[in-house]
Each structure stands twice: as C-alpha cells, then as structure tokens.
Motif scaffolding. Sequence first.
Motif, mmCIF file in Angstrom:
data_model
loop_
_atom_site.group_PDB
_atom_site.id
_atom_site.type_symbol
_atom_site.label_atom_id
_atom_site.label_comp_id
_atom_site.label_asym_id
_atom_site.label_seq_id
_atom_site.Cartn_x
_atom_site.Cartn_y
_atom_site.Cartn_z
ATOM 1 N N GLY A 530 29.876 46.060 -95.703
ATOM 2 C CA GLY A 530 28.844 46.636 -94.848
ATOM 3 C C GLY A 530 28.518 45.957 -93.549
ATOM 4 N N GLY A 531 29.273 45.051 -93.078
ATOM 5 C CA GLY A 531 28.989 44.426 -91.778
ATOM 6 C C GLY A 531 27.520 44.086 -91.617
ATOM 7 N N GLN A 532 26.843 44.811 -90.732
ATOM 8 C CA GLN A 532 25.434 44.535 -90.449
ATOM 9 C C GLN A 532 24.535 44.758 -91.664
ATOM 10 N N ARG A 533 24.884 45.794 -92.424
ATOM 11 C CA ARG A 533 24.021 46.161 -93.555
ATOM 12 C C ARG A 533 23.900 45.003 -94.555
ATOM 13 N N TYR A 534 25.013 44.303 -94.737
ATOM 14 C CA TYR A 534 24.990 43.186 -95.690
ATOM 15 C C TYR A 534 25.287 41.866 -94.966
ATOM 16 N N SER A 535 24.761 41.737 -93.783
ATOM 17 C CA SER A 535 25.098 40.538 -93.000
ATOM 18 C C SER A 535 24.699 39.274 -93.783
ATOM 19 N N CYS A 536 25.582 38.303 -93.779
ATOM 20 C CA CYS A 536 25.321 37.136 -94.620
ATOM 21 C C CYS A 536 25.993 35.875 -94.074
ATOM 22 N N VAL A 537 25.497 34.741 -94.552
ATOM 23 C CA VAL A 537 26.124 33.447 -94.239
ATOM 24 C C VAL A 537 26.127 32.604 -95.513
ATOM 25 N N CYS A 538 26.944 31.554 -95.483
ATOM 26 C CA CYS A 538 27.065 30.687 -96.660
ATOM 27 C C CYS A 538 26.453 29.313 -96.413
ATOM 28 N N LEU A 539 25.988 28.710 -97.487
ATOM 29 C CA LEU A 539 25.491 27.334 -97.415
ATOM 30 C C LEU A 539 26.013 26.593 -98.646
ATOM 31 N N HIS A 540 27.023 25.779 -98.444
ATOM 32 C CA HIS A 540 27.507 24.967 -99.561
ATOM 33 C C HIS A 540 28.226 23.732 -99.037
ATOM 34 N N GLY A 541 28.570 22.861 -99.959
ATOM 35 C CA GLY A 541 29.058 21.545 -99.586
ATOM 36 C C GLY A 541 30.355 21.502 -98.800
ATOM 37 N N ASP A 542 31.137 22.571 -98.835
ATOM 38 C CA ASP A 542 32.396 22.547 -98.084
ATOM 39 C C ASP A 542 32.222 22.958 -96.629
ATOM 40 N N ARG A 543 31.041 23.444 -96.302
ATOM 41 C CA ARG A 543 30.809 23.837 -94.904
ATOM 42 C C ARG A 543 30.364 22.609 -94.114
ATOM 43 N N LYS A 544 30.775 22.531 -92.873
ATOM 44 C CA LYS A 544 30.443 21.353 -92.047
ATOM 45 C C LYS A 544 28.936 21.289 -91.828
ATOM 46 N N PRO A 545 28.384 20.065 -91.688
ATOM 47 C CA PRO A 545 26.925 19.941 -91.523
ATOM 48 C C PRO A 545 26.371 20.860 -90.441
ATOM 49 N N GLN A 550 23.310 25.669 -88.838
ATOM 50 C CA GLN A 550 23.245 26.937 -88.095
ATOM 51 C C GLN A 550 22.999 28.108 -89.032
ATOM 52 N N ASN A 551 23.712 28.103 -90.173
ATOM 53 C CA ASN A 551 23.581 29.222 -91.108
ATOM 54 C C ASN A 551 22.164 29.324 -91.662
ATOM 55 N N LEU A 552 21.617 28.164 -92.004
ATOM 56 C CA LEU A 552 20.253 28.177 -92.536
ATOM 57 C C LEU A 552 19.268 28.670 -91.473
ATOM 58 N N GLU A 553 19.476 28.207 -90.264
ATOM 59 C CA GLU A 553 18.598 28.631 -89.164
ATOM 60 C C GLU A 553 18.701 30.138 -88.954
ATOM 61 N N ALA A 554 19.963 30.642 -88.959
ATOM 62 C CA ALA A 554 20.177 32.076 -88.735
ATOM 63 C C ALA A 554 19.450 32.886 -89.808
ATOM 64 N N PHE A 555 19.485 32.385 -91.039
ATOM 65 C CA PHE A 555 18.821 33.097 -92.130
ATOM 66 C C PHE A 555 17.300 33.018 -91.976
ATOM 67 N N LYS A 556 16.824 31.834 -91.626
ATOM 68 C CA LYS A 556 15.370 31.667 -91.472
ATOM 69 C C LYS A 556 14.844 32.559 -90.352
ATOM 70 N N ARG A 557 15.649 32.660 -89.279
ATOM 71 C CA ARG A 557 15.197 33.479 -88.143
ATOM 72 C C ARG A 557 15.473 34.958 -88.354
#
Length: 728
Positions: A530-545, A550-557
């Motif tokens: 769903g592209g926009q409909r299910y827009s999402c990001v990941c937060l886990h240990g393999d992602r760079k700090p 950025q992902n957490l910020e994008a979700f918070k905003r």
Amino acid sequence: MTAFEEFGVLPELGKATDELDWTLPTDVQAEAIPLILGGGDVLMAAETGSGKTGAFCLPILQIVWETIRDLQSGKPSKKGGGTAGAVAPWTMSFFDRNSALAVTPDGLRCQSREFKEWHGCRATTGVYGKAKFYYEATVTDEGLCRVGWSTQMANLDLGTCRYGFGFGGTGKKSNNRQFDDYGEAFGKADVVGCMLDLQRLEVSFTKNGTALGVAFKIPENLRNDTFYPAVVLKNAEMLFNFGKSDFKYPPGNGYVAVCQAGPDHSAPNPLASPAANTAASKPAPNAPQAIIIEPSRELAEQTYNQIEKLKRYITDPDVRPLLLIGGVRLEEQKAELQKGIHIVVGTPGRLEELINSGLVQLTHCRFFVLDEADALLKQGYTDLIDRLHKQIPKITSDGCRLQMIVCSATLHAFEVKKMAERLMHFPTWVDLKGEDAVPETVHHVVCMVDPKIDTSWQQLRQSIRTDGVHDHDNIHPTNLSPETLSQAVKLLKGEYCIRAIDQHKMDRAIIFCRTKQDCDNLEQYLRLRGGQRYSCVCLHGDRKPQERKQNLEAFKRQQVKFLICTDVAARGLDITGLPFMINITLPDDKCNYVHRIGRVGRAERMGLAISLVSTVPEKVWYHGEWCKTRGRNCNNTNLTDVRGCCIWYNELNLLGEVEEHLNITIQQVDKSLEVPVNDFDGKVVYGQKNLNKGTGYVDHVEQLVPTVRKLTDLELQSQSLFLKRLKV
Ligand SMILES: Nc1ncnc2c1ncn2[C@@H]1O[C@H](COP(=O)(O)OP(=O)(O)OP(=O)(O)O)[C@@H](O)[C@H]1O
C-alpha cells in the motif's frame, strides 16, 4: 503554586511541568519525588506510561541545581564530613580515604561494606616531633580491620608499603607487605591502643589494655615525618577515640592523646585539610553529579530530552546535561565534557568507555540511576553496574550520600532484588500496583491464528516474505506437516496484520516482530501492499544509529504511519497519544509483553494492543553463540539441540505464561480483528484521554458535584432520623 511545588519541587521546575501539561503529579511521582528530595534510595516499580522518568528527573535536577548554586556561591557543604571546618580537627578524614569506605559525619567511625577488597582512611591531623602519642580504635562489627600509623607518603592500604605500620585483627603486624605474627588476634568489641613513640622511633599496640610489645622500629629516614592514625577495613567497622573522650585503657608511660598534641607537634593532613576540601568539592568540568543509565540509545535520548524540557526555567546556574551514546562521534562528546557537564544520560557501553578512559570522572556523582534496571541486568550489565558503583564515592566531597534510583514497570526480577541488596542503601520501594501491572488505559486482546481453520493461506496471491526457515522443508498445502503449518502461520500473520490495520483504521501504530529479519520482511510487505496507506519504517539493531534516529523521528512526527521494531523499542519509548500496537509474535520474555503493550495507553490516554498468537508451533530462528555469523546469512535450519539455529516457538505456552504472570485471562477476538463493544471500547477513542472516567484536574469539582450532592442528602436523612429518634 503548581501542584508539583506542593511536593517540594522548585517553582522553576513547576513552571516547566505546567507547560508540559502535567497538571498533577502522577501517583509514582507523588510518592517518589519527596523520597528522592529527602535523600533516599528508591526502587520505583510502576506501570508503563506512569511518568517514572519525571519522577526521577525532577528531584535530580533540583538537587543538582542546588548543589552547583552552593558551590558557585562558596556556601559550605550542608552536611558535615569529618573535616569540614576546623571544629573537629582530630577525626578520620572525609577525603583522604578510599571510595568504598564511609566516614560518619562526626568523623569518628569508619565503615566499609566491601567484602572482597580492603578500603582505607587516614586521620585529618597527624603528629610529629620527639613525643609519645596514643589513640584508641574499637572494633564495632564483624569483619577484618588493620589499624595503626602512616605517613602522607603511604598508600591507604595500611601496611602494604614502607610508610604504613599496621596491626591486623588476625594477629599480624605489617609494613611493606611483610606480614608477621604479633600480639594476638582481635575482633568485635576489642579495643586496640595505637602507640607511637617518636623519641625511640617505635610503634606498639595494646589489646584491651594489655601491652603487646614493640611492633615496629621506624626507619631513621622517617624521623621528621608526620604520622597519621590510619585504618584499613574489609567489610568491617571501627570507632576512633583520639582523646576527646576518656580512653577506655589510658596508656600512661608518658603517652599523650593525639588530640592533645600542641601546635608544635601536630599538623593537618594536606589531603584532608580545609583547603584540600575546597578543591575537592569543586568538581572538574567532566565530573557529573548524576549518571543515568538507559538500556537503549533511543531511551537515553528520550530521557535526555525530558531533562532539557524540565530544566527550561532553571538558570543561574545553568544545569548542563549530556547525552553519551554510541553512534555519536567520541570527539564531539569529549568537547562537550570539557565545557562542563552536570548530568550524564547514556548507554552502558559508551559510558564505561568514557569513564575508563578518564574522560568522565565519578568523583562528584551523587545520583546513580538505572532506568529499566531489569533490562540492563538481563542484557548482561550486572558486572558493569557493580564496577561503576564501586568507583563512585559513597559520600560526595560535599558530604552527601550517593543516592541510587532504580526503576522499571517490571522491577520484581530476582536479579534486581539481589542487586538492590548488594548496592542500595536502605532503599524504599515505590510499588503502587504490585507486580507487573498493566495500566487500565491499555486494552489488550489476542487473536488466535489457526492455519488449520483459516486456510486462506493456501490461496494467497500476494504474501509476505518469510524468514526462510522452511526453504529446505517439504511444505505443501496438501501436506499439513508441522513445517507447512508453521509456514502457513507466518503467511497468515502478514494478512492479519493488514486486517488489524484496516479494521481499526489505524493511522498510527507500533508493530513488534520477533527478529530483525521479520521486521524487514514486514516493512517490505506493507510497502508492497500500500505505499502511502501502509507507510512504515523499521527500528532494530541492524539499522545504523542515524537511520534509527531518523525513523523514530519520522514516526513521532507522523510522517509515516507504522513503526516496525524488535524488542529494542519495547521499553520506555514514549510516543504521545499512540493509539495502537500490534504484536506479530509474542515476546520470548513475558516481562516484555508488559513493556510492549505499554507503548500505548500512556499518560492517561487509551490504547489498543492486539497480539497475534499462533495455535500451532512456529519454527523460528534462534542463533546461539555457536552460530558463527550470529544470524547474518545463516542457513543452518537444524534445531538447536543438534547445534542448529532454529527452535520451535510455542506461542500458546507463552500466552499461558503471560496470563499466569499477570493473573488475568486476556480477551480474545476472532479473525475479523473486530474488538467487541464493551465497557472499555465504544466509549473511548484510542489515543485520546478517556473523558468518561477519572478526574481531570480541571473539571474534577464538576465531576464530583453529583456524588457530593448525594452524600449531602444522605447525611441530611441520617441526621433527621437521629433527631426523630431522640424526640421519640
Ligand atoms: N504528571 C504528569 N501528568 C501528565 N503527563 C505526565 C506526567 N508525568 C509524565 N507524563 C507524561 O506521561 C508519559 C509517560 O511518561 P514516562 O515515559 O516517564 O513513563 P514511564 O513510567 O517511564 O513508562 P515506561 O515504563 O514505559 O518507561 C510522557 O509522555 C510524559 O510526558
């Protein structure tokens, strides 16, 4: 006056809480803030989202601010510390001592509760010249003691260098690590008389008044040195009398009490003199007053941000917090440390690195805070915590005791209790709802995923990519083997996740998966669907700090709707008004269920948590130490009992464990994921405050009006009844 000020909080902090819309302290804040302000050690066990961070940040900010203000204005320390001032010059030194040795405020009792190592201390004043001096030391508890005399050159482990002369409880005398039999053993309640004859250059001792003979001949080259009473203890306690009170066994024979040595025969210990105290009480720029340890970077950053917000109106002096987490350049952090910091918030690894390299000093630390303490211990940081605690002086140079604060929504772990016993000083439990409670604001339900009943997985045109565990298995819809069913559950969970989102028109949710790979697969699938409909990001240990941030910020905003994460985000993350949370798989650790669902229903807002639970065993990855790649591109799909990297995960068992732990039966919903309208649902909007319940501070008078009216009527009725009876 703000409600927080009524609890003793500074008006400047009260103003900041007002701006955050914290009208009233939460229950845990109301309990913990006065305790911390009062100087106590606190174990804070309160449900998720109940404001534990504020409960420790507010009093810490206040005390730290007061301390730096006093230091800057040159105000003397509040609490006496043995050598503070010249009132009692003959005491044990508050400063010339090892960190784990405590000296009572009158300076006459030393105690060390460290049972593996020796910790020593010297007196504030010493003697010299051709005279004979005496003092008494009484053993007041079990443990090992060595007492005697040392010069300023000596180390604090009395008797282990050329400049220290000690007599130990095991009946040994020692100088320069030479331990020889001497006199007899002594222990609890025994009084050791310490004699220094600077005419004959001899050190002798008595036990309960009995002379034990000359223990040492002092070398000629030390003739002009000043000698200080000294002690070294191992899990023991000693009381000193330098002659201010009557000696139990007066020495006679020309010996005088050390405190009677006139100005020609006594000299202050330079390491304990008022001048040294002043210097010692002025912290170096890189010596913080508070250290707060968090189990993840995100949490450390969040706590740091909360401190920044709360300290907004605190000026003159400014309180400077610093965030010390991995993924940030060390050079930047070094520069900040040099500018001067007061409160450090960090993750364990980076903190220890900076402490070990001397870039952060612990000399003035008076708050040691372990947030999410059970997680820190489970992550294997017990030794690190012990090491840091050991390095922090138990009494600060301005005479305040180190305060330790430990918190979590799941604090009742055995390891936490053991740690509290080991490190904390008569801690108070702030434990409002008992063990691991779920907030009333969290509506949590489970949905069973049964691939035998729901066979839609057989016809899926598009499906989620799975973890590859069954790549070599013979799985086929016609063959309902455990492997096929396991694969089917994984496919169904992808669909149920989408259905939950659609059913509840979720436009904001945190979704927990078991592994990093599961997160990546779900991210890919949601994007595909769903592209926009299910827009999402990941937060886990393999992602760079940087990406995590950025992902957490994008979700918070609210730039994206869904945050897909592993348990790295299970704890503490505070996302204002988050309405929904989905568990794709239950966590391995039942405590993490409490933390995960606690990402919603925070700060009195309502939240819905849906957990998908497989009715059949799921074969999943489990990479132990034996896995060379630690999971990266691993294709060893054998079970762990044959040194493979897979296990059968039994979610029904896990659900049972969670229910037993919480002592509840979690409501079940069917595969439509519709949540039935009941007392909880239908009256509330997830993500919003439940206006039908509770007392909003602003309108609580209005809310109480009908009840008070009813009470008044009842009172009137009972009074009239009473009067009628009297008349009869
Ligand atoms: N007195 C208060 N009144 C209203 N809101 C508050 C108050 N204190 C804290 N909050 C808000 O409540 C939310 C949760 O607080 P916090 O993150 O400290 O919870 P917590 O108890 O640490 O939860 P967890 O166990 O999940 O870490 C935050 O958004 C915070 O701003």
